[in-house]
Design an enzyme around this catalytic site. Sequence first.
Site, PDB file in Angstrom:
ATOM      1  N   ARG A  22      -8.939   1.871  -9.940  1.00 28.00           N
ATOM      2  CA  ARG A  22      -8.069   3.057  -9.927  1.00 28.00           C
ATOM      3  C   ARG A  22      -6.907   2.918 -10.898  1.00 28.00           C
ATOM      4  NH1 ARG A  22      -3.387   3.974  -6.045  1.00 28.00           N
ATOM      5  NH2 ARG A  22      -2.838   6.140  -6.436  1.00 28.00           N
TER       6      ARG A  22
ATOM      7  N   HIS B  72       5.785  -2.162  -3.728  1.00 32.15           N
ATOM      8  CA  HIS B  72       4.977  -1.279  -4.571  1.00 32.15           C
ATOM      9  C   HIS B  72       4.634  -2.031  -5.848  1.00 32.15           C
ATOM     10  CE1 HIS B  72       5.627   2.174  -2.042  1.00 32.15           C
ATOM     11  NE2 HIS B  72       6.898   1.801  -1.948  1.00 32.15           N
TER      12      HIS B  72
ATOM     13  N   ASN C 228       2.880  -2.100   1.911  1.00 28.35           N
ATOM     14  CA  ASN C 228       2.719  -1.224   0.759  1.00 28.35           C
ATOM     15  C   ASN C 228       2.043   0.022   1.304  1.00 28.35           C
ATOM     16  OD1 ASN C 228       2.004   0.215  -1.497  1.00 28.35           O
ATOM     17  ND2 ASN C 228       1.360  -1.567  -2.674  1.00 28.35           N
TER      18      ASN C 228
ATOM     19  N   PRO D 184      -3.432   3.411   1.579  1.00 33.92           N
ATOM     20  CA  PRO D 184      -4.571   4.054   0.925  1.00 33.92           C
ATOM     21  C   PRO D 184      -4.768   3.642  -0.530  1.00 33.92           C
ATOM     22  CG  PRO D 184      -3.041   5.694   1.830  1.00 33.92           C
ATOM     23  CD  PRO D 184      -2.460   4.359   2.081  1.00 33.92           C
ATOM     24  N   ASN D 185      -6.004   3.437  -0.851  1.00 35.64           N
ATOM     25  CA  ASN D 185      -6.483   3.195  -2.216  1.00 35.64           C
ATOM     26  C   ASN D 185      -6.090   1.841  -2.793  1.00 35.64           C
ATOM     27  OD1 ASN D 185      -7.959   5.632  -2.610  1.00 35.64           O
ATOM     28  ND2 ASN D 185      -6.014   6.696  -2.757  1.00 35.64           N
TER      29      ASN D 185
ATOM     30  N   GLU E 259       9.229  -3.382   2.057  1.00 33.46           N
ATOM     31  CA  GLU E 259       8.336  -2.447   1.377  1.00 33.46           C
ATOM     32  C   GLU E 259       8.037  -2.976  -0.023  1.00 33.46           C
ATOM     33  OE1 GLU E 259       8.472   2.307   0.318  1.00 33.46           O
ATOM     34  OE2 GLU E 259      10.350   1.208   0.404  1.00 33.46           O
TER      35      GLU E 259
ATOM     36  N   ALA F 262       0.549   5.970  -1.044  1.00 32.54           N
ATOM     37  CA  ALA F 262       0.927   7.389  -1.048  1.00 32.54           C
ATOM     38  C   ALA F 262       1.661   7.808   0.222  1.00 32.54           C
ATOM     39  CB  ALA F 262      -0.309   8.258  -1.251  1.00 32.54           C
TER      40      ALA F 262
ATOM     41  N   ARG G  36       7.957   6.910 -12.028  1.00 36.46           N
ATOM     42  CA  ARG G  36       6.691   7.660 -11.925  1.00 36.46           C
ATOM     43  C   ARG G  36       7.002   9.138 -11.732  1.00 36.46           C
ATOM     44  NH1 ARG G  36       2.421   4.726  -9.318  1.00 36.46           N
ATOM     45  NH2 ARG G  36       1.213   6.539  -9.924  1.00 36.46           N
TER      46      ARG G  36
ATOM     47  N   TYR H 199      -1.896   0.198 -12.460  1.00 35.58           N
ATOM     48  CA  TYR H 199      -2.030  -0.867 -11.473  1.00 35.58           C
ATOM     49  C   TYR H 199      -2.689  -2.137 -11.993  1.00 35.58           C
ATOM     50  CZ  TYR H 199      -0.858   3.015  -8.438  1.00 35.58           C
ATOM     51  OH  TYR H 199      -0.235   4.091  -7.862  1.00 35.58           O
TER      52      TYR H 199
END
Length: 141
Positions: free
Chosen positions: A18, A100, A74, A10-11, A98, A77, A107, A23
Amino acid sequence: MKKILVINGPNINMLGIRETEIYGEKSYMKLLVYIENAGEEIGVEIQQFQSNCEGAIIDRIQQAYGKTDGIVINPAAYTHTSIAIPDALKAVGIPAVEVHLSDINNREDYRKLSYTSEACIATIMGKGFEGYKEAIKILAE
């Protein structure tokens, strides 16, 4: 030639719009091109998929069974909320890495937990676009 599936959650398609302070300002289209070029450089075939829907991501993981040599994921969320995505990765038994863009350990507290990492052979975080290339290299070996 090895086939690597790159899944973005998502996103990710909102890159450059965003939270640019986290990012960056590079767009999702630039990420797609970067990943494709990394695949060519490393000598693997890249397939790319993005969805904001958990079920669609699970469906795509399951469709990769017997057709893909590795998965770069990735989950965004869903990293911190989905049990179903790591279950799907475990079910198909395809080596997965994975990725990110940001370092989730630096974070918010709720982002520090990754359910996905338990189903992956490696986790790369905080390296921006370069993390995808590193993940592809891992899977190509």
